[in-house]
Design an enzyme around this catalytic site. Structure first.
Site, PDB file in Angstrom:
ATOM      1  N   LYS A   1      19.350   7.911  -4.595  1.00 40.59           N
ATOM      2  CA  LYS A   1      18.889   7.014  -3.527  1.00 40.59           C
ATOM      3  C   LYS A   1      18.794   5.581  -4.061  1.00 40.59           C
ATOM      4  O   LYS A   1      19.238   4.627  -3.418  1.00 40.59           O
ATOM      5  CB  LYS A   1      17.532   7.476  -2.972  1.00 40.59           C
ATOM      6  CG  LYS A   1      17.013   6.538  -1.885  1.00 40.59           C
ATOM      7  CD  LYS A   1      15.620   6.827  -1.387  1.00 40.59           C
ATOM      8  CE  LYS A   1      15.161   5.700  -0.460  1.00 40.59           C
ATOM      9  NZ  LYS A   1      13.751   5.775  -0.071  1.00 40.59           N
TER      10      LYS A   1
ATOM     11  N   GLU B   1       0.403  -9.256   8.564  1.00 40.20           N
ATOM     12  CA  GLU B   1       1.796  -9.054   8.982  1.00 40.20           C
ATOM     13  C   GLU B   1       2.022  -9.701  10.340  1.00 40.20           C
ATOM     14  O   GLU B   1       1.440  -9.311  11.336  1.00 40.20           O
ATOM     15  CB  GLU B   1       2.133  -7.553   9.034  1.00 40.20           C
ATOM     16  CG  GLU B   1       2.233  -6.950   7.645  1.00 40.20           C
ATOM     17  CD  GLU B   1       3.011  -5.631   7.584  1.00 40.20           C
ATOM     18  OE1 GLU B   1       3.867  -5.396   8.442  1.00 40.20           O
ATOM     19  OE2 GLU B   1       2.734  -4.855   6.652  1.00 40.20           O
TER      20      GLU B   1
ATOM     21  N   ARG C   1      16.680  -0.886  -0.378  1.00 42.04           N
ATOM     22  CA  ARG C   1      15.743  -1.520  -1.336  1.00 42.04           C
ATOM     23  C   ARG C   1      16.494  -1.953  -2.586  1.00 42.04           C
ATOM     24  O   ARG C   1      16.273  -3.046  -3.112  1.00 42.04           O
ATOM     25  CB  ARG C   1      14.639  -0.497  -1.651  1.00 42.04           C
ATOM     26  CG  ARG C   1      13.531  -0.986  -2.561  1.00 42.04           C
ATOM     27  CD  ARG C   1      12.258  -0.191  -2.374  1.00 42.04           C
ATOM     28  NE  ARG C   1      11.732  -0.370  -1.032  1.00 42.04           N
ATOM     29  CZ  ARG C   1      11.805   0.556  -0.072  1.00 42.04           C
ATOM     30  NH1 ARG C   1      12.318   1.736  -0.315  1.00 42.04           N
ATOM     31  NH2 ARG C   1      11.335   0.287   1.125  1.00 42.04           N
TER      32      ARG C   1
ATOM     33  N   LYS D   1       7.482   2.936  -1.913  1.00 42.70           N
ATOM     34  CA  LYS D   1       8.137   1.648  -2.166  1.00 42.70           C
ATOM     35  C   LYS D   1       7.872   1.188  -3.593  1.00 42.70           C
ATOM     36  O   LYS D   1       8.770   0.720  -4.286  1.00 42.70           O
ATOM     37  CB  LYS D   1       7.520   0.557  -1.268  1.00 42.70           C
ATOM     38  CG  LYS D   1       7.964   0.518   0.146  1.00 42.70           C
ATOM     39  CD  LYS D   1       7.304  -0.710   0.775  1.00 42.70           C
ATOM     40  CE  LYS D   1       7.490  -0.792   2.246  1.00 42.70           C
ATOM     41  NZ  LYS D   1       6.761  -1.920   2.841  1.00 42.70           N
TER      42      LYS D   1
ATOM     43  N   ASP E   1       9.096  -5.846   3.145  1.00 39.94           N
ATOM     44  CA  ASP E   1       8.921  -5.425   4.529  1.00 39.94           C
ATOM     45  C   ASP E   1      10.184  -4.687   4.918  1.00 39.94           C
ATOM     46  O   ASP E   1      11.283  -5.230   4.779  1.00 39.94           O
ATOM     47  CB  ASP E   1       8.657  -6.621   5.446  1.00 39.94           C
ATOM     48  CG  ASP E   1       7.980  -6.153   6.720  1.00 39.94           C
ATOM     49  OD1 ASP E   1       6.944  -5.459   6.615  1.00 39.94           O
ATOM     50  OD2 ASP E   1       8.488  -6.418   7.818  1.00 39.94           O
TER      51      ASP E   1
ATOM     52  N   GLY F   1       0.835  -1.198   0.000  1.00 36.94           N
ATOM     53  CA  GLY F   1       0.000   0.000   0.000  1.00 36.94           C
ATOM     54  C   GLY F   1       0.871   1.250   0.000  1.00 36.94           C
ATOM     55  O   GLY F   1       0.357   2.364   0.021  1.00 36.94           O
TER      56      GLY F   1
HETATM   57  P1  ITT Z   1       3.216  -2.195   2.974  1.00 36.34           P
HETATM   58  O1  ITT Z   1       3.332  -3.085   4.196  1.00 36.34           O
HETATM   59  O2  ITT Z   1       1.831  -2.074   2.453  1.00 36.34           O
HETATM   60  O3  ITT Z   1       4.210  -2.537   1.920  1.00 36.34           O
HETATM   61  P2  ITT Z   1       4.080  -0.110   4.822  1.00 36.34           P
HETATM   62  O4  ITT Z   1       4.326   1.353   4.616  1.00 36.34           O
HETATM   63  O5  ITT Z   1       3.118  -0.510   5.899  1.00 36.34           O
HETATM   64  O6  ITT Z   1       3.620  -0.689   3.411  1.00 36.34           O
HETATM   65  P3  ITT Z   1       6.221  -1.576   6.203  1.00 36.34           P
HETATM   66  O7  ITT Z   1       5.283  -2.341   7.074  1.00 36.34           O
HETATM   67  O8  ITT Z   1       7.328  -2.341   5.555  1.00 36.34           O
HETATM   68  O9  ITT Z   1       5.466  -0.819   5.015  1.00 36.34           O
HETATM   69  O10 ITT Z   1       6.817  -0.396   7.046  1.00 36.34           O
HETATM   70  C1  ITT Z   1       8.004   0.226   6.699  1.00 36.34           C
HETATM   71  C2  ITT Z   1       8.026   1.637   7.254  1.00 36.34           C
HETATM   72  O11 ITT Z   1       9.324   2.193   6.985  1.00 36.34           O
HETATM   73  C3  ITT Z   1       7.020   2.549   6.574  1.00 36.34           C
HETATM   74  O12 ITT Z   1       6.616   3.547   7.492  1.00 36.34           O
HETATM   75  C4  ITT Z   1       7.825   3.137   5.429  1.00 36.34           C
HETATM   76  O13 ITT Z   1       7.340   4.398   4.998  1.00 36.34           O
HETATM   77  C5  ITT Z   1       9.216   3.248   6.055  1.00 36.34           C
HETATM   78  N1  ITT Z   1      10.212   3.040   5.009  1.00 36.34           N
HETATM   79  C6  ITT Z   1      10.480   1.885   4.346  1.00 36.34           C
HETATM   80  N2  ITT Z   1      11.397   2.079   3.390  1.00 36.34           N
HETATM   81  C7  ITT Z   1      11.709   3.384   3.440  1.00 36.34           C
HETATM   82  C8  ITT Z   1      12.559   4.198   2.679  1.00 36.34           C
HETATM   83  O14 ITT Z   1      13.244   3.736   1.650  1.00 36.34           O
HETATM   84  N3  ITT Z   1      12.634   5.490   3.005  1.00 36.34           N
HETATM   85  C9  ITT Z   1      11.932   6.006   4.024  1.00 36.34           C
HETATM   86  N4  ITT Z   1      11.075   5.317   4.782  1.00 36.34           N
HETATM   87  C10 ITT Z   1      10.965   4.004   4.487  1.00 36.34           C
END
Ligand code: ITT
Length: 181
Positions: free
Chosen positions: A163, A37, A169, A13, A66, A9
């Protein structure tokens, strides 16, 4: 061209994965219906379970990502709770927690889970080391990018091209791509 459904969502990402995988001739299609999750300290089992669950449900090759920010002075917090903390506290409150901390080192981690229906999931982990800045800087990226300093610039200041060259990632997706090959 190989097609993979990316269950997430998180628009940031998805945008990054799409940019990175376009160079590899892989088409990623977003699905934002989510997956359960697991509550775990590590991201790997969360990604593996999510990918398997979604592949079974959709009947297609699926990937999930994740990810999280692990701050050393906070014993790895927010780690697996990164999404909850971003949503409910935000960067300013994370900076407040870090106010008196001298050790500002942090690790961004991304775990790509990939699964084809009827098979077991594979996971690919990428990390990048940086420090937590003293204030938010930059408007690029998403989430914690404005407070994650990488060699003097935050991920928010770097721009997506830069980045995507060095990020957690990118590193996880490179491993995934090598395995697919
Ligand atoms: P999905 O599970 O639907 O993929 P989510 O945002 O809930 O989306 P996560 O549970 O993996 O994703 O949580 C990861 C958190 O870390 C989330 O708040 C992201 O915005 C943050 N995050 C992950 N990768 C990042 C990045 O490259 N830069 C900045 N913040 C990041």
């Amino acid at each position: 061209m190989r097609k993979i459904v990316f269950v997430t969502g998180n628009k940031g990402k998805f945008r990054e994965a799409k940019e990175i995988l376009a160079a590899k001739d892989i088409e990623v299609i977003q699905n934002n219906e989510g997956y359960p999750e697991l509550q775990e300290d590590d991201l790997e089992p969360i990604a593996a379970f999510g990918a398997e669950w979604a592949a079974q449900r959709l009947g297609m090759p699926v990937m999930v990502d994740d990810s999280g920010l692990f701050i050393r002075a906070l014993n790895g917090f927010p780690g697996p709770y990164s999404a909850f903390v971003e949503k409910n506290l935000g960067n300013k409150k994370v900076l407040k927690l870090m106010e008196d901390e001298k050790d500002r080192t942090a690790t961004f981690k991304s775990v790509i889970g990939y699964c084809e229906p009827g098979k077991e999931a594979e996971v690919f982990t990428g990390t990048v080391e940086g420090t937590i800045s003293f204030e938010e800087r930059g408007t690029g990226g998403f989430g914690y990018d404005p407070i994650f300093d990488y060699n003097g610039k935050t991920f928010g200041e770097l721009g997506s091209k830069e980045k995507n060259r060095v990020s957690h990632r990118r590193r996880a997706l490179d491993k995934f791509f090598m395995w697919l090959d």
